[in-house]
Write a protein that holds these residues in place. Structure first.
Motif, PDB file in Angstrom:
ATOM      1  N   ASN A  86     -39.482  24.920  17.899  1.00 17.40           N
ATOM      2  CA  ASN A  86     -40.302  25.825  18.580  1.00 17.40           C
ATOM      3  C   ASN A  86     -41.713  24.966  18.538  1.00 17.40           C
ATOM      4  OD1 ASN A  86     -41.120  28.468  19.962  1.00 17.40           O
ATOM      5  ND2 ASN A  86     -42.217  28.747  18.364  1.00 17.40           N
ATOM      6  N   SER A  87     -41.972  24.323  16.960  1.00 21.03           N
ATOM      7  CA  SER A  87     -43.924  24.128  16.252  1.00 21.03           C
ATOM      8  C   SER A  87     -43.424  22.368  17.272  1.00 21.03           C
ATOM      9  CB  SER A  87     -43.665  24.140  14.523  1.00 21.03           C
ATOM     10  OG  SER A  87     -43.453  25.371  14.274  1.00 21.03           O
ATOM     11  N   TYR A  88     -42.632  22.206  17.066  1.00 15.29           N
ATOM     12  CA  TYR A  88     -42.894  20.946  17.873  1.00 15.29           C
ATOM     13  C   TYR A  88     -43.014  21.226  19.721  1.00 15.29           C
ATOM     14  CZ  TYR A  88     -40.676  16.568  20.249  1.00 15.29           C
ATOM     15  OH  TYR A  88     -41.055  15.670  20.937  1.00 15.29           O
ATOM     16  N   MET A  89     -42.122  22.204  20.092  1.00 16.33           N
ATOM     17  CA  MET A  89     -43.074  21.998  21.594  1.00 16.33           C
ATOM     18  C   MET A  89     -44.478  22.529  21.649  1.00 16.33           C
ATOM     19  SD  MET A  89     -40.271  21.665  23.145  1.00 16.33           S
ATOM     20  CE  MET A  89     -40.357  22.354  24.793  1.00 16.33           C
ATOM     21  N   ASN A  90     -44.815  23.854  20.998  1.00 15.59           N
ATOM     22  CA  ASN A  90     -46.701  23.860  21.050  1.00 15.59           C
ATOM     23  C   ASN A  90     -47.189  22.347  20.071  1.00 15.59           C
ATOM     24  OD1 ASN A  90     -45.507  26.074  21.463  1.00 15.59           O
ATOM     25  ND2 ASN A  90     -45.734  26.679  19.316  1.00 15.59           N
ATOM     26  N   ALA A 142     -50.942  17.603  22.362  1.00 17.65           N
ATOM     27  CA  ALA A 142     -50.447  16.645  22.575  1.00 17.65           C
ATOM     28  C   ALA A 142     -50.519  15.963  23.836  1.00 17.65           C
ATOM     29  CB  ALA A 142     -49.259  15.632  22.300  1.00 17.65           C
ATOM     30  N   VAL A 143     -50.490  16.909  25.115  1.00 14.25           N
ATOM     31  CA  VAL A 143     -51.114  16.576  26.187  1.00 14.25           C
ATOM     32  C   VAL A 143     -52.440  16.831  26.870  1.00 14.25           C
ATOM     33  CG1 VAL A 143     -50.935  17.864  28.600  1.00 14.25           C
ATOM     34  CG2 VAL A 143     -49.241  17.604  27.632  1.00 14.25           C
ATOM     35  N   ALA A 144     -52.962  18.056  25.484  1.00 13.00           N
ATOM     36  CA  ALA A 144     -54.303  18.645  26.072  1.00 13.00           C
ATOM     37  C   ALA A 144     -55.109  16.969  24.871  1.00 13.00           C
ATOM     38  CB  ALA A 144     -55.258  19.869  25.201  1.00 13.00           C
ATOM     39  N   PHE A 145     -54.593  16.499  23.370  1.00 13.01           N
ATOM     40  CA  PHE A 145     -55.619  15.437  23.139  1.00 13.01           C
ATOM     41  C   PHE A 145     -55.511  14.171  23.912  1.00 13.01           C
ATOM     42  CE2 PHE A 145     -54.832  17.063  18.481  1.00 13.01           C
ATOM     43  CZ  PHE A 145     -55.659  17.934  18.709  1.00 13.01           C
ATOM     44  N   ALA A 146     -54.319  13.656  24.639  1.00  7.07           N
ATOM     45  CA  ALA A 146     -53.847  12.696  25.360  1.00  7.07           C
ATOM     46  C   ALA A 146     -54.783  12.808  26.817  1.00  7.07           C
ATOM     47  CB  ALA A 146     -52.399  12.524  26.209  1.00  7.07           C
ATOM     48  N   PHE A 153     -47.711   8.139  26.242  1.00 12.08           N
ATOM     49  CA  PHE A 153     -48.031   7.341  25.532  1.00 12.08           C
ATOM     50  C   PHE A 153     -48.030   8.345  23.740  1.00 12.08           C
ATOM     51  CE2 PHE A 153     -50.047   3.704  28.210  1.00 12.08           C
ATOM     52  CZ  PHE A 153     -49.206   3.135  27.163  1.00 12.08           C
ATOM     53  N   GLY A 154     -48.811   9.488  24.796  1.00 15.73           N
ATOM     54  CA  GLY A 154     -49.052  10.604  23.325  1.00 15.73           C
ATOM     55  C   GLY A 154     -47.917  11.542  22.919  1.00 15.73           C
ATOM     56  N   LEU A 155     -47.481  11.700  24.396  1.00 18.75           N
ATOM     57  CA  LEU A 155     -45.873  12.663  23.602  1.00 18.75           C
ATOM     58  C   LEU A 155     -45.478  12.132  22.657  1.00 18.75           C
ATOM     59  CD1 LEU A 155     -44.898  14.527  26.779  1.00 18.75           C
ATOM     60  CD2 LEU A 155     -46.352  14.592  25.223  1.00 18.75           C
ATOM     61  N   SER A 156     -45.130  10.767  22.614  1.00 16.85           N
ATOM     62  CA  SER A 156     -44.887  10.229  21.632  1.00 16.85           C
ATOM     63  C   SER A 156     -44.875   9.663  20.923  1.00 16.85           C
ATOM     64  CB  SER A 156     -43.982   8.836  22.138  1.00 16.85           C
ATOM     65  OG  SER A 156     -45.276   7.843  22.304  1.00 16.85           O
ATOM     66  N   VAL A 157     -46.165  10.188  20.219  1.00 21.87           N
ATOM     67  CA  VAL A 157     -46.507  10.505  19.139  1.00 21.87           C
ATOM     68  C   VAL A 157     -46.539  11.498  18.169  1.00 21.87           C
ATOM     69  CG1 VAL A 157     -48.657  10.145  17.932  1.00 21.87           C
ATOM     70  CG2 VAL A 157     -48.541   8.570  19.733  1.00 21.87           C
ATOM     71  N   MET A 164     -53.871  10.720  16.898  1.00 17.57           N
ATOM     72  CA  MET A 164     -53.154   9.836  18.553  1.00 17.57           C
ATOM     73  C   MET A 164     -54.475   8.592  18.914  1.00 17.57           C
ATOM     74  SD  MET A 164     -52.357  12.232  21.734  1.00 17.57           S
ATOM     75  CE  MET A 164     -51.307  12.836  20.907  1.00 17.57           C
ATOM     76  N   GLN A 165     -55.312   8.412  18.945  1.00 19.96           N
ATOM     77  CA  GLN A 165     -56.306   7.960  19.731  1.00 19.96           C
ATOM     78  C   GLN A 165     -55.864   6.902  18.713  1.00 19.96           C
ATOM     79  OE1 GLN A 165     -60.071   9.215  19.780  1.00 19.96           O
ATOM     80  NE2 GLN A 165     -60.829   7.597  21.293  1.00 19.96           N
ATOM     81  N   ALA A 166     -55.949   6.594  17.621  1.00 23.40           N
ATOM     82  CA  ALA A 166     -55.797   5.453  16.983  1.00 23.40           C
ATOM     83  C   ALA A 166     -54.440   4.425  17.299  1.00 23.40           C
ATOM     84  CB  ALA A 166     -55.903   5.786  15.429  1.00 23.40           C
ATOM     85  N   LYS A 167     -53.457   5.788  17.479  1.00 22.44           N
ATOM     86  CA  LYS A 167     -52.685   4.771  18.500  1.00 22.44           C
ATOM     87  C   LYS A 167     -52.411   4.386  19.475  1.00 22.44           C
ATOM     88  CE  LYS A 167     -48.798   6.518  14.343  1.00 22.44           C
ATOM     89  NZ  LYS A 167     -48.141   5.384  13.556  1.00 22.44           N
TER      90      LYS A 167
END
Length: 290
Positions: free
Chosen positions: A19-23, A28-32, A67-71, A166-169
């Motif tokens: 559940n935490s991962y899905m949240n 991550a979508v917002a960050f990406a 890219f972001g989801l994989s981070v 995320m941005q660094a990666k």
């Protein structure tokens, strides 16, 4: 009895981590998309100064979000695609694959509009998937939680991550992918030589009848990206997968993990069809619109 309690306790931990991962994926979508909004406009200015808004499918923008989801770490430290457990990778490429939306195109001139649409599509998919899993029987073959928890891949301590992490990666490869999309929209392609049935290793970036070393120079000097990745990556990707413009379900964070991050159509010089024709005509015979 104690054994059952043990497994029940760890099952609950795994479900909480899931559940935490899905949240975290929603975050991550917002960050990406925020990172993309900051960095992609300069790419478009550099490589697609007169963009058209009816060429690039929105699914190509969705792919950059992966890219972001994989981070996102499901447990442990920030990872990359090569370290994502099989079940989690399957989750990203199966239940959480964003809808294709074949009739929607990227509005490069109003990138924020397209990014908002891409974010909404992904976050809707994540929310729907989570709700379907919570509502399904645990052993349901399509949406059940059992398949996700197999192998203990959600056991461990959940980790936080920031937009800066995320941005660094993802920054370099995000730009690399965006450059590819900008060039694809202008029908850029890689032209390579075939001599005696084998490739001689010479790959050239072209738009129409013109070779474009200036693009390679800009990519190298301003973005610090090797010309070898630009020239040879598409050719290697085409040879490996046998299709033009192949896109992995999850784009890896390291270009060394997959040559398809930067991808263009690949046109091969063929002496049997080239005689008396231009490069463009030869490529058109191979099904490549130039």
């Amino acid at each position: 009895y104690q054994t059952n309690q043990f497994y029940s306790r760890y099952g609950l931990v795994a479900i909480q981590n899931y559940n935490s991962y899905m949240n975290s994926l929603n975050t991550a979508v917002a960050f990406a998309t925020s990172i993309m909004a900051l960095e992609i406009p300069q790419v478009i200015t550099d490589f697609y100064p007169k963009p058209q808004d009816n060429i690039t499918p929105i699914k190509d923008l969705n792919a950059i979000i992966t890219f972001g989801l994989s981070v996102v770490p499901f447990t442990g430290a920030l990872g990359k695609v090569s370290t994502i457990a099989t079940g989690v990778s399957g989750l990203l490429t199966g239940r959480l694959k964003a809808p294709e939306a074949p009739d929607l195109f990227v509005k490069w001139s109003e990138l924020g509009v397209s990014l908002a649409a891409a974010a909404k599509a992904y976050q809707s998919t994540i929310s729907t998937s989570l709700q379907n899993t919570l509502d399904a029987k645990i052993d349901d073959k399509d949406n059940g939680i059992n398949a996700l928890l197999t192998g203990g891949q959600f056991l461990g301590v959940s980790q936080n991550f920031t937009q800066a992490d995320m941005q660094a990666k993802m920054s370099t490869n995000m730009k690399l992918r965006a450059i590819a999309l900008a060039l694809q929209a202008q029908k850029a392609f890689i032209y390579r030589n075939k001599v005696g049935g084998t490739y001689d290793g010479n790959c050239h970036l072209r738009i129409g009848e013109e070779e474009r070393p200036d693009i390679l120079t800009l990519i190298g000097k301003k973005y610090g990206i090797s010309g070898k990745i630009i020239q040879e990556g598409p050719s290697n990707c085409f040879d490996k997968h046998g299709v033009q413009l192949y896109t992995p379900d999850i784009l890896p964070l390291d270009a060394k993990d997959d040559s398809c991050i930067f991808n263009l159509n690949v046109c091969t010089f063929n002496p049997d069809t080239f005689s008396g024709r231009t490069i463009q005509e030869n490529c058109n015979l191979q099904g490549i619109s130039t």
